[in-house]
Design an enzyme around this catalytic site. Structure first.
Site, PDB file in Angstrom:
ATOM      1  N   HIS A  76       0.860  -1.198   0.000  1.00  9.82           N
ATOM      2  CA  HIS A  76       0.000   0.000   0.000  1.00  9.82           C
ATOM      3  C   HIS A  76       0.888   1.237   0.000  1.00  9.82           C
ATOM      4  CE1 HIS A  76      -3.893   2.074   1.459  1.00  9.82           C
ATOM      5  NE2 HIS A  76      -2.983   3.035   1.322  1.00  9.82           N
ATOM      6  N   HIS A  78       1.441   5.339  -2.261  1.00  7.08           N
ATOM      7  CA  HIS A  78       0.835   6.360  -3.122  1.00  7.08           C
ATOM      8  C   HIS A  78       1.947   7.012  -3.944  1.00  7.08           C
ATOM      9  CE1 HIS A  78      -3.267   6.484  -1.295  1.00  7.08           C
ATOM     10  NE2 HIS A  78      -2.598   5.963  -0.267  1.00  7.08           N
ATOM     11  N   LYS A  81       1.536  10.737  -5.164  1.00  8.46           N
ATOM     12  CA  LYS A  81       1.660  11.826  -4.197  1.00  8.46           C
ATOM     13  C   LYS A  81       3.089  12.017  -3.707  1.00  8.46           C
ATOM     14  CE  LYS A  81      -2.979  11.380  -2.103  1.00  8.46           C
ATOM     15  NZ  LYS A  81      -3.548  10.173  -2.692  1.00  8.46           N
ATOM     16  N   HIS A 227      -9.582   2.146   1.274  1.00  5.50           N
ATOM     17  CA  HIS A 227      -9.149   2.905   2.444  1.00  5.50           C
ATOM     18  C   HIS A 227     -10.337   2.957   3.404  1.00  5.50           C
ATOM     19  CE1 HIS A 227      -6.027   4.122  -0.319  1.00  5.50           C
ATOM     20  NE2 HIS A 227      -5.460   4.903   0.574  1.00  5.50           N
ATOM     21  N   GLU A 230     -10.125   5.612   8.444  1.00  6.97           N
ATOM     22  CA  GLU A 230      -8.837   6.220   8.791  1.00  6.97           C
ATOM     23  C   GLU A 230      -9.080   7.412   9.707  1.00  6.97           C
ATOM     24  OE1 GLU A 230      -4.654   7.695   6.709  1.00  6.97           O
ATOM     25  OE2 GLU A 230      -6.404   7.308   5.442  1.00  6.97           O
ATOM     26  N   ASP A 340       2.558   3.413   2.947  1.00  6.98           N
ATOM     27  CA  ASP A 340       1.542   4.399   2.607  1.00  6.98           C
ATOM     28  C   ASP A 340       2.165   5.583   1.872  1.00  6.98           C
ATOM     29  OD1 ASP A 340      -1.018   5.315   2.390  1.00  6.98           O
ATOM     30  OD2 ASP A 340      -1.257   5.871   4.472  1.00  6.98           O
ATOM     31  N   ASN A 341       2.394   6.694   2.551  1.00  3.68           N
ATOM     32  CA  ASN A 341       2.824   7.911   1.870  1.00  3.68           C
ATOM     33  C   ASN A 341       4.307   8.185   2.082  1.00  3.68           C
ATOM     34  OD1 ASN A 341      -0.172   8.171   2.688  1.00  3.68           O
ATOM     35  ND2 ASN A 341       0.050   9.650   1.040  1.00  3.68           N
TER      36      ASN A 341
END
Length: 441
Positions: A76, A78, A81, A227, A230, A340-341
């Site tokens: 997972h 991104h 971004k 998602h 959250e 994630d990010n």
């Protein structure tokens, strides 16, 4: 053929048939010293160290009993971004601020911009030792198609090193529009996408929205990756609604739910009921410990607590932001951890290093109490969630994509000296981890 001798490998990443016949300390040092035999870029076999003689024509590389992991799996992320922090810094660290900031930043998301940032993230991940990534891509009726095409190009360019999967991240409510649903399904098919995704929100129409999403996934024969919940709001129960929708729609393809943070702040009775439903529905869960430790329980979200303490401005979080990883696993749910990010408004830090996600998950979730299975969160479990059987493990037929933690010979050392240098192995090639300099973004 090459024989990489004396590799100390976590038992969670080895074949069960090999592990079952050997005594080892499952609580403190669940790893075995093995020899890894490689032909081209494929593992031919794995044997207990020194249990088989090496023919004279086989090249031998002695790894000295140092810790060796398979290439890690980040299920997972991104990529679209990544590395936008300098343009859109989230100084308050708030979830909805992050959405607002990155929505505004999308005016910069040309194909060239997304390609440059995503490719740099892949270069870093590769050097750290990542072998597969599933990325969610912001998508709507009039935005995001170009990002899918960019990542499809990168998927081709990186195909021999990192397996890349894509998921559309969009509003679940939009799937009630058949035209939109067809548009999303066709975009994923056209660009080699992996799953239909979105971010469900609690509402009176949530069940109808989920039914429309699962109907779309059925028509296009695509898994689902969402998602979910959250937040630290105990009334958020989208996870429960997703589980019920899976069973109501008799959906048989894989379903994954990321985050699931609110589950951790609900009453034990509600937690127990949801755990049972998630297991019955066969849902996989991915925890994103670094991002959710960053975002969740910011003091501004809790005015009542702020007033009771008599303070203004920043405060200390009361909870860890992660879901019930151990309880889910004990309920029979397949659980993974991911990054994630990467340096964006949702998470100010990160470098595409899945091992950092593992260390954060272990410490925040007390996975030291289930140490033997813990590496699976970023290796075998994550690979299984992505449907990959040739990465994230050290066994016959797997890709010979390995990470050597230099100078580390047991779990205690591995978990203590997390900044140890790493040697990368890819087939017959060996090199010291060499991270690229930061570009100007």
């Amino acid at each position: 053929m090459i024989c990489y001798k004396r590799a100390k490998v976590p038992t969670a990443c080895l074949p069960g048939t090999l592990v079952s016949n050997v005594d080892y300390d499952a609580d403190l040092d669940p790893a075995l010293t093995v020899d890894i035999w490689v032909v081209d870029r494929t593992i031919a076999k794995v044997t207990l160290s020194e249990s088989e003689p090496v023919d004279s024509g086989v090249k031998v590389v002695d790894l000295g009993g140092h810790f060796v992991w398979p290439g890690m799996v980040d299920a997972h992320m991104h990529l679209d971004k990544a590395h936008t922090w300098n343009r859109a810094p989230n100084r308050r660290g708030e979830f909805w601020d992050a959405i607002e900031l990155l929505t505004a930043d999308k005016e910069h998301w040309s194909e060239e911009d997304v390609y440059r940032r995503a490719n740099y993230t892949l270069e870093c991940a590769w050097q750290h030792g990542v072998s597969a990534i599933r990325t969610h891509l912001d998508t709507s009726a009039d935005f995001g198609a170009s990002s899918h095409h960019v990542i499809a190009k990168l998927r081709s360019e990186w195909a021999d090193r990192i397996a890349i999967q894509t998921v559309c991240l969009t509003g679940v409510e939009d799937f009630v529009d058949l035209g939109f649903a067809d548009q999303m399904g066709q975009l994923l098919v056209e660009t080699g996408g992996t799953a239909i995704g979105g971010m469900p929100q609690m509402s009176d129409t949530l069940d109808a929205e989920l039914d429309a999403l699962f109907e779309t996934a059925k028509r296009f024969q695509l898994p689902v990756d969402l998602h979910v919940d959250e937040s630290g709001d105990p009334s958020a129960e989208c996870l429960k609604h997703v589980a019920l929708a899976v069973m109501r729609n008799e959906f048989t393809l894989p379903v994954t739910c990321g985050h699931c943070c609110s589950l951790a702040v609900q009453s034990p009775e509600r937690q127990k009921a949801t755990l049972k439903l998630v297991a019955e529905a066969g849902i996989h869960v991915i925890s994103l410990p670094m991002c959710n430790l960053f975002l969740q329980d910011r003091m501004r979200e809790n005015k009542e607590r702020q007033e009771a303490l008599g303070i203004e401005g920043p405060g200390t979080p009361f909870w860890r932001g992660i879901t019930l990883v151990q309880e889910l696993q004990q309920s029979g749910v397949l659980v993974a951890a991911a990054s994630d990010n990467v340096r964006d408004a949702f998470y100010a830090f990160g470098d595409g290093d899945t091992f950092e996600s593992y260390i954060t998950m272990l410490r925040a979730g007390h996975l030291d109490l289930c140490l033997e299975q813990s590496p699976a969160f970023v290796t075998t479990h994550a690979a299984d969630i992505m449907g990959l059987d040739q990465v994230g493990r050290i066994e016959s037929g797997a890709v010979a994509n390995l990470v050597v933690f230099d100078g580390i010979k047991n779990f205690s050392q591995l978990l203590s000296r997390t900044g140890a240098s790493r040697t990368r192995i890819f087939g017959k090639d060996m090199w010291s981890r060499a991270l690229p300099d930061y570009p100007d973004f």
